[in-house]
Design an enzyme around this catalytic site. Structure first.
Site, PDB file in Angstrom:
ATOM      1  N   PHE A   1       0.878  -1.185   0.000  1.00 37.67           N
ATOM      2  CA  PHE A   1       0.000   0.000   0.000  1.00 37.67           C
ATOM      3  C   PHE A   1       0.906   1.223   0.000  1.00 37.67           C
ATOM      4  CE2 PHE A   1      -2.325   3.247   2.505  1.00 37.67           C
ATOM      5  CZ  PHE A   1      -3.541   3.277   1.837  1.00 37.67           C
TER       6      PHE A   1
ATOM      7  N   GLY B   1       3.335  12.895   4.625  1.00 36.54           N
ATOM      8  CA  GLY B   1       3.093  11.795   5.560  1.00 36.54           C
ATOM      9  C   GLY B   1       1.703  11.971   6.133  1.00 36.54           C
TER      10      GLY B   1
ATOM     11  N   TRP C   1       8.646   4.853   2.853  1.00 33.41           N
ATOM     12  CA  TRP C   1       8.234   4.028   4.007  1.00 33.41           C
ATOM     13  C   TRP C   1       7.232   2.962   3.593  1.00 33.41           C
ATOM     14  CZ3 TRP C   1       7.217   9.528   5.275  1.00 33.41           C
ATOM     15  CH2 TRP C   1       8.310  10.130   5.886  1.00 33.41           C
ATOM     16  N   ILE C   2       7.506   2.281   2.492  1.00 32.99           N
ATOM     17  CA  ILE C   2       6.516   1.320   1.992  1.00 32.99           C
ATOM     18  C   ILE C   2       6.833  -0.087   2.505  1.00 32.99           C
ATOM     19  CG2 ILE C   2       5.405   0.362  -0.065  1.00 32.99           C
ATOM     20  CD1 ILE C   2       4.949   3.442   0.573  1.00 32.99           C
TER      21      ILE C   2
ATOM     22  N   GLY D   1      13.436  -6.028  34.828  1.00 35.10           N
ATOM     23  CA  GLY D   1      14.672  -5.388  35.274  1.00 35.10           C
ATOM     24  C   GLY D   1      15.801  -5.604  34.285  1.00 35.10           C
ATOM     25  N   GLY D   2      16.982  -5.928  34.810  1.00 34.24           N
ATOM     26  CA  GLY D   2      18.152  -6.117  33.938  1.00 34.24           C
ATOM     27  C   GLY D   2      17.887  -7.171  32.877  1.00 34.24           C
TER      28      GLY D   2
ATOM     29  N   GLU E   1       0.079   3.966   9.816  1.00 33.29           N
ATOM     30  CA  GLU E   1      -1.339   4.059   9.407  1.00 33.29           C
ATOM     31  C   GLU E   1      -2.017   5.261  10.061  1.00 33.29           C
ATOM     32  OE1 GLU E   1      -3.487   0.654   8.425  1.00 33.29           O
ATOM     33  OE2 GLU E   1      -1.709  -0.416   7.759  1.00 33.29           O
TER      34      GLU E   1
HETATM   35  N1  CAA Z   1     -13.448   7.494   4.451  1.00 35.75           N
HETATM   36  C1  CAA Z   1     -13.861   7.951   3.242  1.00 35.75           C
HETATM   37  N2  CAA Z   1     -13.612   9.222   2.816  1.00 35.75           N
HETATM   38  C2  CAA Z   1     -12.921  10.023   3.650  1.00 35.75           C
HETATM   39  C3  CAA Z   1     -12.478   9.610   4.911  1.00 35.75           C
HETATM   40  C4  CAA Z   1     -12.769   8.286   5.304  1.00 35.75           C
HETATM   41  N3  CAA Z   1     -12.383   7.813   6.499  1.00 35.75           N
HETATM   42  N4  CAA Z   1     -11.812  10.619   5.512  1.00 35.75           N
HETATM   43  C5  CAA Z   1     -11.852  11.661   4.661  1.00 35.75           C
HETATM   44  N5  CAA Z   1     -12.515  11.299   3.531  1.00 35.75           N
HETATM   45  C6  CAA Z   1     -12.824  12.143   2.383  1.00 35.75           C
HETATM   46  C7  CAA Z   1     -13.590  13.363   2.892  1.00 35.75           C
HETATM   47  O1  CAA Z   1     -14.978  13.097   2.937  1.00 35.75           O
HETATM   48  C8  CAA Z   1     -13.238  14.434   1.890  1.00 35.75           C
HETATM   49  O2  CAA Z   1     -14.047  14.332   0.742  1.00 35.75           O
HETATM   50  P1  CAA Z   1     -15.233  15.415   0.460  1.00 35.75           P
HETATM   51  O3  CAA Z   1     -14.536  16.732   0.359  1.00 35.75           O
HETATM   52  O4  CAA Z   1     -15.846  14.934  -0.796  1.00 35.75           O
HETATM   53  O5  CAA Z   1     -16.129  15.330   1.651  1.00 35.75           O
HETATM   54  C9  CAA Z   1     -11.821  14.055   1.463  1.00 35.75           C
HETATM   55  O6  CAA Z   1     -11.635  12.681   1.816  1.00 35.75           O
HETATM   56  C10 CAA Z   1     -10.781  14.897   2.161  1.00 35.75           C
HETATM   57  O7  CAA Z   1     -10.935  14.712   3.555  1.00 35.75           O
HETATM   58  P2  CAA Z   1     -10.295  15.710   4.619  1.00 35.75           P
HETATM   59  O8  CAA Z   1     -10.709  17.113   4.268  1.00 35.75           O
HETATM   60  O9  CAA Z   1     -10.621  15.206   5.970  1.00 35.75           O
HETATM   61  O10 CAA Z   1      -8.733  15.559   4.294  1.00 35.75           O
HETATM   62  P3  CAA Z   1      -7.462  16.188   4.997  1.00 35.75           P
HETATM   63  O11 CAA Z   1      -6.500  16.577   3.962  1.00 35.75           O
HETATM   64  O12 CAA Z   1      -7.871  17.211   6.004  1.00 35.75           O
HETATM   65  O13 CAA Z   1      -6.801  14.914   5.731  1.00 35.75           O
HETATM   66  C11 CAA Z   1      -6.309  13.385   7.538  1.00 35.75           C
HETATM   67  C12 CAA Z   1      -7.326  14.305   6.824  1.00 35.75           C
HETATM   68  C13 CAA Z   1      -7.152  12.603   8.529  1.00 35.75           C
HETATM   69  C14 CAA Z   1      -5.236  14.164   8.253  1.00 35.75           C
HETATM   70  C15 CAA Z   1      -5.678  12.402   6.506  1.00 35.75           C
HETATM   71  O14 CAA Z   1      -4.799  13.082   5.618  1.00 35.75           O
HETATM   72  C16 CAA Z   1      -4.905  11.282   7.157  1.00 35.75           C
HETATM   73  O15 CAA Z   1      -5.487  10.289   7.580  1.00 35.75           O
HETATM   74  N6  CAA Z   1      -3.546  11.387   7.220  1.00 35.75           N
HETATM   75  C17 CAA Z   1      -2.697  10.305   7.688  1.00 35.75           C
HETATM   76  C18 CAA Z   1      -2.272   9.446   6.527  1.00 35.75           C
HETATM   77  C19 CAA Z   1      -1.901   8.050   6.966  1.00 35.75           C
HETATM   78  O16 CAA Z   1      -2.560   7.430   7.765  1.00 35.75           O
HETATM   79  N7  CAA Z   1      -0.809   7.526   6.385  1.00 35.75           N
HETATM   80  C20 CAA Z   1      -0.388   6.203   6.663  1.00 35.75           C
HETATM   81  C21 CAA Z   1       0.108   5.546   5.423  1.00 35.75           C
HETATM   82  S1  CAA Z   1       0.175   3.786   5.400  1.00 35.75           S
HETATM   83  C22 CAA Z   1       1.277   3.282   6.580  1.00 35.75           C
HETATM   84  O17 CAA Z   1       1.460   3.913   7.546  1.00 35.75           O
HETATM   85  C23 CAA Z   1       2.080   2.046   6.562  1.00 35.75           C
HETATM   86  C24 CAA Z   1       1.859   1.007   5.591  1.00 35.75           C
HETATM   87  O18 CAA Z   1       2.785   0.417   5.074  1.00 35.75           O
HETATM   88  C25 CAA Z   1       0.513   0.585   5.253  1.00 35.75           C
END
Ligand code: CAA
Length: 381
Positions: free
Chosen positions: A121, A129, A154-155, A336-337, A360
């Site tokens: 993913f 990030g 970071w994939i 502990g140790g 995530e």
């Molecule tokens: N489900 C469906 N749609 C969603 C949603 C959800 N949970 N959350 C938001 N959306 C939609 C919103 O409805 C919006 O659409 P509309 O304008 O049509 O309503 C659109 O997405 C944008 O939403 P936001 O305005 O809330 O977006 P934002 O830019 O403010 O971001 C955030 C919100 C929660 C900070 C988000 O960017 C976020 O979750 N960031 C963290 C990213 C993350 O988790 N990265 C991890 C990557 S994977 C990993 O870690 C490791 C791996 O290997 C898998």
């Protein structure tokens, strides 16, 4: 929900045995040497553990998220690296099931669910990030293809995965300009950058993906153009529950080790669990594990009932990962140790726990999700 059914109990026992058999013999050396063994993934697949919630029609077991969490907890007790592996390879399955078309599902789901294929993913980039919607990796349509340029950071499973779900920009800035694509290993123009040297989850590879004029069929786009951010967020809602379940397993393993040790370790002619300072510490650890598990199971149950679960998934992720960090740290303290050495698993669990508060979506991002939900619920718009 408070007592497992006979079927669930049998699944837990099967998962426990399979995880111990497949992972147990090399868990310590693989952490020390940062070794990822694809054959372990295949073994977990043979035991039926890599496609738990994927519908039977597409090669999975068609079970619920509660069952998925129970299985991940058992795998995490042996090695959190491998629970994360199964969970991350599950993300493309979640996405294909919900957003894929039948042709895409037929092509990929049975192979992912059986662990013939390892999934990845790819959302994060060096500059995006937590602010995932600012991603820059581009996908430009040319006839029946898209041409991808940019990189992903970071994939998990980078270089090993057979297929990745990649979020790339097909339109203007912000979330509405993002689309999701299936990108297969071996795609010309896809190469791999540096492998991260990590504090924990060391048996799980984390590698940069590089796209240089990588051409993929337009048929590999998931959903309509511009839907990719919604696809990613929706997948992460599910993924956050699995990180919670992994963290519960991690915390339980740390508690088990600490409690066992405290019962046999004597000082001043007394088992150390009988000193209130240690006994109360263990009691607090047990409270945290139990409460985290309840919240994770509630989030999974809501998902299984098709009820809204975004904020509860975020709460479960926060609660369980914070519990894993605290419980594993306290487990080292109880030992502990001895706890600070590699003779016992608690130092590894403590290192593994840290990243759970980050992946995530950091726990700060989870609080953003929860606070926005509260604002909507309490009439703040
Ligand atoms: N489900 C469906 N749609 C969603 C949603 C959800 N949970 N959350 C938001 N959306 C939609 C919103 O409805 C919006 O659409 P509309 O304008 O049509 O309503 C659109 O997405 C944008 O939403 P936001 O305005 O809330 O977006 P934002 O830019 O403010 O971001 C955030 C919100 C929660 C900070 C988000 O960017 C976020 O979750 N960031 C963290 C990213 C993350 O988790 N990265 C991890 C990557 S994977 C990993 O870690 C490791 C791996 O290997 C898998």
């Amino acid at each position: 929900m408070f007592r497992l059914t006979d079927e669930q109990q049998a699944l837990v026992e099967a998962a426990r045995a399979a995880a111990q058999d497949a992972i147990g013999p090399t868990v310590k050396i693989d952490d020390e040497t940062e070794t990822f063994r694809p054959e372990i993934f295949r073994k977990l697949g043979e035991a039926g553990l890599c496609g738990i919630p994927t519908p039977e029609a597409w090669g999975g077991l068609g079970l619920g998220y509660v069952e998925y969490c129970l299985v991940l907890e058992e795998i995490a007790k042996v090695a959190p690296s491998w629970a994360v592996c199964v969970a991350v390879s599950g993300l493309p399955q979640i996405i294909l099931t919900k957003f894929g078309n039948d042709e895409q599902r037929t092509r990929f789901l049975p192979k992912l669910a059986s662990a013939e294929y390892l999934g990845g993913f790819a959302l994060s980039e060096v500059g995006s990030g937590s602010d995932a919607a600012s991603l820059r990796c581009s996908a430009v349509r040319e006839g029946d293809e898209y041409v991808l340029n940019g990189s992903k950071f970071w994939i998990t499973h980078g270089g090993y995965a057979d297929v990745y779900v990649v979020m790339a920009r097909t339109g203007g800035p912000g979330p509405k300009g993002v689309s999701a694509f299936l990108v297969e290993k071996g795609t010309p123009g896809l190469s791999y950058g540096k492998k991260e040297e990590k504090m924990g989850l060391r048996a799980s590879p984390t590698v940069e993906l590089l796209f240089e004029n990588a051409r993929i069929p337009a048929a590999n786009r998931l959903g309509p153009e511009g839907d990719g951010f919604r696809v990613a967020m929706s997948a992460l809602d599910s993924g956050r529950i699995t990180i919670g379940a992994t963290s519960v397993g991690l915390a339980q393993a740390a508690l088990d080790c600490a409690a066992n040790y405290a019962c046999v370790r004597k000082q001043f002619d007394t088992a150390i669990i009988d000193f209130q300072g240690v006994g109360f510490m263990l009691a607090d650890m047990a409270i945290q594990v139990e409460t985290a598990r309840l919240l994770v199971h509630k989030a999974a149950w809501l998902r299984d009932q098709d009820l809204a679960y975004t904020p509860i998934a975020a709460m479960a992720k926060c609660a369980a990962t914070d519990a894993a960090m605290k419980v594993s740290t306290d487990a080292v303290q109880v030992l502990g140790g001895a706890g600070y050495t590699r003779e016992y698993p608690v130092e590894r669990l403590m290192r593994d726990a840290k990243v759970m508060q980050i992946v995530e979506g950091t726990n700060q991002v989870q609080r953003v999700v929860i606070a926005r939900h509260l604002k909507r619920s309490y009439g703040g718009g």
